[in-house]
Scaffold this active site. Structure first.
Site, PDB file in Angstrom:
ATOM      1  CD  GLN A 265      -2.414  -1.209   2.778  1.00 42.66           C
ATOM      2  OE1 GLN A 265      -3.360  -0.515   3.092  1.00 42.66           O
ATOM      3  NE2 GLN A 265      -1.849  -2.054   3.619  1.00 42.66           N
TER       4      GLN A 265
ATOM      5  CG  HIS B 224      -3.079   2.680  -1.668  1.00 42.29           C
ATOM      6  ND1 HIS B 224      -3.039   2.510  -0.302  1.00 42.29           N
ATOM      7  CD2 HIS B 224      -4.221   2.054  -2.087  1.00 42.29           C
ATOM      8  CE1 HIS B 224      -4.106   1.821   0.088  1.00 42.29           C
ATOM      9  NE2 HIS B 224      -4.824   1.529  -0.971  1.00 42.29           N
TER      10      HIS B 224
ATOM     11  CB  CYS C 239      -1.952  15.363 -16.636  1.00 42.64           C
ATOM     12  SG  CYS C 239      -3.337  16.480 -16.928  1.00 42.64           S
TER      13      CYS C 239
ATOM     14  CB  CYS D 168      -3.965  18.832 -21.477  1.00 40.75           C
ATOM     15  SG  CYS D 168      -4.347  18.493 -19.735  1.00 40.75           S
TER      16      CYS D 168
HETATM   17  C1  BJW Z   1       4.587  -0.802  12.571  1.00 41.16           C
HETATM   18  C2  BJW Z   1       5.803  -0.191  12.805  1.00 41.16           C
HETATM   19  C3  BJW Z   1       6.921  -1.008  12.695  1.00 41.16           C
HETATM   20  C4  BJW Z   1       4.335   1.323  13.001  1.00 41.16           C
HETATM   21  N1  BJW Z   1       6.771  -2.294  12.370  1.00 41.16           N
HETATM   22  N2  BJW Z   1       4.457  -2.075  12.270  1.00 41.16           N
HETATM   23  C5  BJW Z   1     -15.231  -0.795   2.368  1.00 41.16           C
HETATM   24  C6  BJW Z   1     -15.627  -0.491   3.664  1.00 41.16           C
HETATM   25  C7  BJW Z   1     -15.501   0.821   4.149  1.00 41.16           C
HETATM   26  C8  BJW Z   1     -14.976   1.836   3.359  1.00 41.16           C
HETATM   27  C9  BJW Z   1     -14.575   1.516   2.091  1.00 41.16           C
HETATM   28  C10 BJW Z   1     -14.708   0.223   1.612  1.00 41.16           C
HETATM   29  N3  BJW Z   1     -14.228   0.199   0.337  1.00 41.16           N
HETATM   30  C11 BJW Z   1     -13.763   1.441   0.027  1.00 41.16           C
HETATM   31  C12 BJW Z   1     -13.984   2.275   1.066  1.00 41.16           C
HETATM   32  C13 BJW Z   1     -13.629   3.719   1.133  1.00 41.16           C
HETATM   33  C14 BJW Z   1     -12.164   3.954   1.420  1.00 41.16           C
HETATM   34  C15 BJW Z   1     -11.808   3.341   2.772  1.00 41.16           C
HETATM   35  O1  BJW Z   1     -11.243   2.284   2.890  1.00 41.16           O
HETATM   36  N4  BJW Z   1     -12.119   4.041   3.845  1.00 41.16           N
HETATM   37  C16 BJW Z   1     -11.812   3.540   5.192  1.00 41.16           C
HETATM   38  C17 BJW Z   1     -10.800   4.474   5.863  1.00 41.16           C
HETATM   39  C18 BJW Z   1     -13.086   3.399   5.965  1.00 41.16           C
HETATM   40  N5  BJW Z   1     -11.350   3.398   0.364  1.00 41.16           N
HETATM   41  C19 BJW Z   1     -11.106   4.063  -0.756  1.00 41.16           C
HETATM   42  O2  BJW Z   1     -11.604   5.169  -0.956  1.00 41.16           O
HETATM   43  C20 BJW Z   1     -10.235   3.403  -1.805  1.00 41.16           C
HETATM   44  N6  BJW Z   1     -10.905   3.467  -3.062  1.00 41.16           N
HETATM   45  C21 BJW Z   1     -11.867   2.618  -3.405  1.00 41.16           C
HETATM   46  O3  BJW Z   1     -12.149   1.637  -2.752  1.00 41.16           O
HETATM   47  O4  BJW Z   1     -12.514   2.957  -4.588  1.00 41.16           O
HETATM   48  C22 BJW Z   1     -13.811   2.409  -4.807  1.00 41.16           C
HETATM   49  C23 BJW Z   1     -14.771   3.031  -3.786  1.00 41.16           C
HETATM   50  C24 BJW Z   1     -14.711   4.369  -3.498  1.00 41.16           C
HETATM   51  C25 BJW Z   1     -15.588   4.952  -2.540  1.00 41.16           C
HETATM   52  C26 BJW Z   1     -16.488   4.142  -1.860  1.00 41.16           C
HETATM   53  C27 BJW Z   1     -16.527   2.771  -2.148  1.00 41.16           C
HETATM   54  C28 BJW Z   1     -15.661   2.206  -3.114  1.00 41.16           C
HETATM   55  C29 BJW Z   1      -8.943   4.186  -1.982  1.00 41.16           C
HETATM   56  C30 BJW Z   1      -8.058   4.129  -0.807  1.00 41.16           C
HETATM   57  C31 BJW Z   1      -6.831   5.004  -1.054  1.00 41.16           C
HETATM   58  C32 BJW Z   1      -5.920   5.097   0.148  1.00 41.16           C
HETATM   59  N7  BJW Z   1      -4.977   6.131  -0.082  1.00 41.16           N
HETATM   60  C33 BJW Z   1      -3.994   6.424   0.962  1.00 41.16           C
HETATM   61  C34 BJW Z   1      -3.195   7.688   0.542  1.00 41.16           C
HETATM   62  C35 BJW Z   1      -2.169   7.375  -0.532  1.00 41.16           C
HETATM   63  C36 BJW Z   1      -1.407   8.600  -0.942  1.00 41.16           C
HETATM   64  C37 BJW Z   1      -0.639   9.205   0.200  1.00 41.16           C
HETATM   65  O5  BJW Z   1       0.284   8.576   0.757  1.00 41.16           O
HETATM   66  O6  BJW Z   1      -0.942  10.345   0.551  1.00 41.16           O
HETATM   67  O7  BJW Z   1      -3.119   5.306   1.139  1.00 41.16           O
HETATM   68  S1  BJW Z   1      -4.738   6.633   2.571  1.00 41.16           S
HETATM   69  C38 BJW Z   1      -3.414   5.882   3.451  1.00 41.16           C
HETATM   70  O8  BJW Z   1      -3.890   4.701   4.119  1.00 41.16           O
HETATM   71  C39 BJW Z   1      -2.397   5.418   2.403  1.00 41.16           C
HETATM   72  C40 BJW Z   1      -2.023   4.064   2.923  1.00 41.16           C
HETATM   73  O9  BJW Z   1      -1.503   3.254   1.886  1.00 41.16           O
HETATM   74  C41 BJW Z   1      -3.308   3.546   3.486  1.00 41.16           C
HETATM   75  C42 BJW Z   1      -3.140   2.446   4.496  1.00 41.16           C
HETATM   76  O10 BJW Z   1      -2.445   2.897   5.601  1.00 41.16           O
HETATM   77  P1  BJW Z   1      -1.432   1.931   6.345  1.00 41.16           P
HETATM   78  O11 BJW Z   1      -0.348   1.530   5.446  1.00 41.16           O
HETATM   79  O12 BJW Z   1      -2.192   0.841   7.000  1.00 41.16           O
HETATM   80  O13 BJW Z   1      -0.782   2.930   7.418  1.00 41.16           O
HETATM   81  P2  BJW Z   1      -1.308   3.380   8.851  1.00 41.16           P
HETATM   82  O14 BJW Z   1      -0.594   4.631   9.176  1.00 41.16           O
HETATM   83  O15 BJW Z   1      -2.789   3.402   8.923  1.00 41.16           O
HETATM   84  O16 BJW Z   1      -0.846   2.210   9.819  1.00 41.16           O
HETATM   85  C43 BJW Z   1       0.508   1.950  10.077  1.00 41.16           C
HETATM   86  C44 BJW Z   1       0.602   0.704  10.922  1.00 41.16           C
HETATM   87  O17 BJW Z   1       1.977   0.397  11.102  1.00 41.16           O
HETATM   88  C45 BJW Z   1      -0.010   0.860  12.323  1.00 41.16           C
HETATM   89  O18 BJW Z   1      -0.854  -0.246  12.570  1.00 41.16           O
HETATM   90  C46 BJW Z   1       1.213   0.815  13.262  1.00 41.16           C
HETATM   91  O19 BJW Z   1       0.944   0.166  14.498  1.00 41.16           O
HETATM   92  C47 BJW Z   1       2.184  -0.001  12.455  1.00 41.16           C
HETATM   93  N8  BJW Z   1       3.605   0.217  12.714  1.00 41.16           N
HETATM   94  N9  BJW Z   1       5.568   1.156  13.124  1.00 41.16           N
HETATM   95  C48 BJW Z   1       5.509  -2.781  12.197  1.00 41.16           C
HETATM   96  N10 BJW Z   1       8.160  -0.494  12.932  1.00 41.16           N
HETATM   97 ZN    ZN Z   2      -2.918  16.754 -19.191  1.00 39.70          ZN
END
Ligand code: BJW
Ligand code: ZN
Length: 247
Positions: A110, A128, A136, A158
């Protein structure tokens, strides 16, 4: 590591070794915790300084970019420069080395920080996107170079704004990447999720998809998450420390 925790870790590692020996497909799913040891803040850590008053989950949306393109652009340029100046950590390096010995592994991330790729992992499935790429916002054309502007993001030929090639909330994941990840989840014998809070879908659904198809799920995180209660093994450890035990 506490004794109970150490026992679970040892059992989980035994499971990985057995799967590897039997040449079974293993899927690694990584999140921001994977890069914490490289100094890249996890997504839900509070960022300090200039950006402390902004909530990352509120900036990573198309609505935020439409409302305040320069603020969102600058936030991404700051983070782009941060990850480009960071180095892959031991955990990234172990995963790259495991792939050399064991091509049946699949790495789904991710993370947008490009650190797995820089550590030498190949065929990384980026769910992601990748913050080091710029494209763009309208026509999608990649932008290799751009000139910063005073009051707004640089523009494509564009006429529309450039943006980071990442997936924001409410946007679809790249179709190919999601399909490949779902296929890998449905056909693996073992899924190892590392350093993800397990709350962002559809990525967070992959371990469950794998389990429904008969796989075992090992979760590695420094603290319990939304995925922990459903995992077969929850190993409370840092990503780098656990992965070092695989090498
Ligand atoms: C350690 C450590 C160490 C620390 N060792 N561990 C179904 C149900 C409910 C909602 C939805 C669903 N389907 C879709 C949705 C909507 C939404 C969503 O999921 N919302 C929820 C929050 C409720 N999803 C979307 O919108 C996705 N699109 C989609 O599904 O399109 C179709 C659709 C749209 C709308 C409605 C329905 C369907 C797109 C998701 C895009 C996520 N984008 C981001 C930003 C990327 C760009 C950027 O970086 O700015 O991606 S958000 C952010 O979260 C980023 C990450 O990849 C992602 C996940 O985060 P991650 O990696 O888990 O990080 P953290 O910080 O949360 O956790 C870190 C962990 O590490 C912690 O647990 C610590 O304890 C641990 N840790 N040190 C081991 N040393
Ligand atoms: Zn363009």
């Amino acid at each position: 590591m506490k004794q109970g925790t150490e026992q679970v870790a040892a059992q989980a590692l035994e499971h990985v070794k057995q799967a590897a020996t039997a040449a079974q497909p293993i899927l690694f799913l990584t999140g921001a915790g994977m890069s914490a040891a490289s100094g890249v803040p996890t997504f839900r850590d509070a960022l300090t300084g200039l950006w402390a008053k902004y909530n990352p989950t509120e900036l990573a949306t198309p609505e935020a970019f439409a409302a305040n393109p320069k603020l969102v652009w600058d936030w991404y340029m700051m983070r782009k420069s941060m990850v480009e100046n960071a180095e892959p950590n031991e955990g990234h390096r172990v995963l790259a080395a495991v792939q050399n010995h064991f091509p049946a592994m699949q790495l789904v991330t991710q993370n947008v920080d490009n650190l797995h790729q820089r550590a030498g992992s190949r065929n990384v499935i980026e769910l992601h996107g990748n913050i080091t790429r710029i494209r763009c916002s309208r026509c999608g054309t990649p932008a290799a170079t751009f000139v910063e502007q005073q009051d707004e993001p640089p523009r494509c030929a564009c006429g529309h704004f450039l943006r980071p090639d990442v997936v924001w909330f409410g946007e679809s994941l790249p179709e190919d990447a999601l399909q490949q990840a779902e296929r890998a989840a449905a056909s693996c014998a073992l899924v190892i999720s590392i350093g993800t809070s397990g709350i962002v879908y559809p990525a967070a659904g992959l371990p469950q998809l794998a389990r429904q198809a008969g796989a075992v799920h090992i979760e590695v995180n420094v603290e319990p998450t939304a995925l922990s209660s459903q995992a077969d093994y929850f190993v409370q450890d840092s990503a780098a420390s656990f992965l070092q035990r695989l090498s």
